[in-house]
Design an enzyme around this catalytic site. Structure first.
Site, short mmCIF file in Angstrom:
data_model
loop_
_atom_site.label_atom_id
_atom_site.label_comp_id
_atom_site.label_asym_id
_atom_site.label_seq_id
_atom_site.Cartn_x
_atom_site.Cartn_y
_atom_site.Cartn_z
N GLU A 76 0.84 -1.02 -0.01
CA GLU A 76 0.03 -0.04 0.08
C GLU A 76 0.90 1.27 -0.03
O GLU A 76 0.47 2.25 -0.52
CB GLU A 76 -1.00 0.09 1.12
CG GLU A 76 -1.84 1.32 1.09
CD GLU A 76 -3.13 1.06 1.92
OE1 GLU A 76 -4.00 2.04 2.16
OE2 GLU A 76 -3.39 -0.18 2.59
N ARG A 77 1.86 1.29 0.60
CA ARG A 77 2.84 2.36 0.68
C ARG A 77 3.54 2.93 -0.74
O ARG A 77 3.33 3.77 -1.00
CB ARG A 77 4.02 2.17 1.76
CG ARG A 77 3.68 2.23 3.19
CD ARG A 77 4.90 2.20 3.98
NE ARG A 77 5.89 3.36 3.76
CZ ARG A 77 6.85 3.50 3.42
NH1 ARG A 77 7.33 2.17 2.90
NH2 ARG A 77 7.76 4.38 3.38
#
Length: 284
Positions: A76-77
């Site tokens: 997700e980052r």
């Protein structure tokens, strides 16, 4: 490239790999991590702008109608940073992930990178137990954690909301939080939590106060003698080991020799502690 990026996907055993449009992906609804460090995110955005995304994210075909064609499983980052960097596509591995594995995979990625705070970890464990009807033993086996470790982490959700926020923000350590749970009265827990912050109490000091049921009493002040400073240093070391090993650690110093005690709940818990201390040690 088509709208869903499928024409660039190349078939490999067990998965597909390709460049997928950043906006063709929606977030993992079961992502246990909620907080993303802003400074670290900015560094990642700069890195992606300069050299691109070096490690592919993992996605699956979305099962939600009317949403983007892919759902994020891991990374997700990198996905969020790519949006900020205004990158059109991102390298991704597309695999068939079942619902029961979706939260587990996101949880494992963050646990292995030590990116979840203790409350996020506890909430993720609780969600896995409730949504998928698994037991703590089964969960421990699937994610490589001991059952006592999972149980002790979930217990943090019993803390009052104000104390939970302090743990999530890193103001109180997980060791402090576990020590506070000895007290049953939420008001007493909050008072002792405030004292931890105001007085810089060690985990051992909190354990002693809580076990004595003295959440409201202030310990007698000790003069700052060399001996007291020495014991404070030992308390600091014991607290550091307790947080690292996720168990109670005590250090006692006698006239001629000392003793360091590390508690464990079971053989599995002992093996977990050994693996933290030295992964190369063979365990029965």
């Amino acid at each position: 490239m088509s709208d869903n990026g499928s024409e660039n996907l190349v078939s490999v055993p067990g998965a597909h790999f390709g460049e997928i449009g950043v906006h063709d992906i929606h977030p993992n609804r079961k992502q246990p991590r909620q907080d993303f460090d802003e400074d670290e995110m900015e560094e990642l955005v700069h890195s992606i702008r300069e050299i691109g995304v070096l490690q592919p994210i993992v996605v699956r075909r979305s099962r939600e109608e009317g949403d983007a064609p892919y759902e994020l499983v891991m990374g997700e980052r990198r996905w969020r940073a790519s949006q900020r960097a205004e990158i059109a596509t991102i390298p991704a591995i597309v695999r068939d992930t079942q619902d029961v594995d979706l939260l587990r995979d996101a949880l494992l990625e963050n646990l292995h990178r030590s990116q979840l705070n203790p409350l996020e970890e506890a909430a993720a464990y609780q969600q896995l137990l409730h949504e998928f009807g698994t037991t703590q033993e089964e969960l421990a086996r699937r994610i490589g954690r001991s059952r006592p470790q999972i149980s002790n982490t979930i217990r943090l959700l019993r803390l009052p909301a104000l104390v939970q926020r302090r743990v999530a923000a890193g103001i109180l350590s997980a060791g402090h939080a576990r020590a506070l749970l000895v007290l049953e009265d939420p008001a007493a827990i909050e008072r002792l939590a405030q004292r931890i912050v105001a007085e810089g109490l060690s985990v051992r000091a909190v354990e002693e106060i809580a076990q004595a049921g003295e959440g409201e009493k202030k310990p007698k002040e000790r003069k700052a003698t060399p001996s007291n400073r020495h014991h404070e240093r030992l308390d600091y070391i014991a607290d550091a080991f307790a947080d690292k090993l996720d168990t109670s650690v005590k250090i006692n110093l006698g006239a001629r020799k000392g003793r360091m005690t590390i508690e464990f709940a079971s053989v599995d818990d002992l093996n977990r502690i050994i693996s933290v201390l030295d992964p190369k040690i063979e365990r029965d």
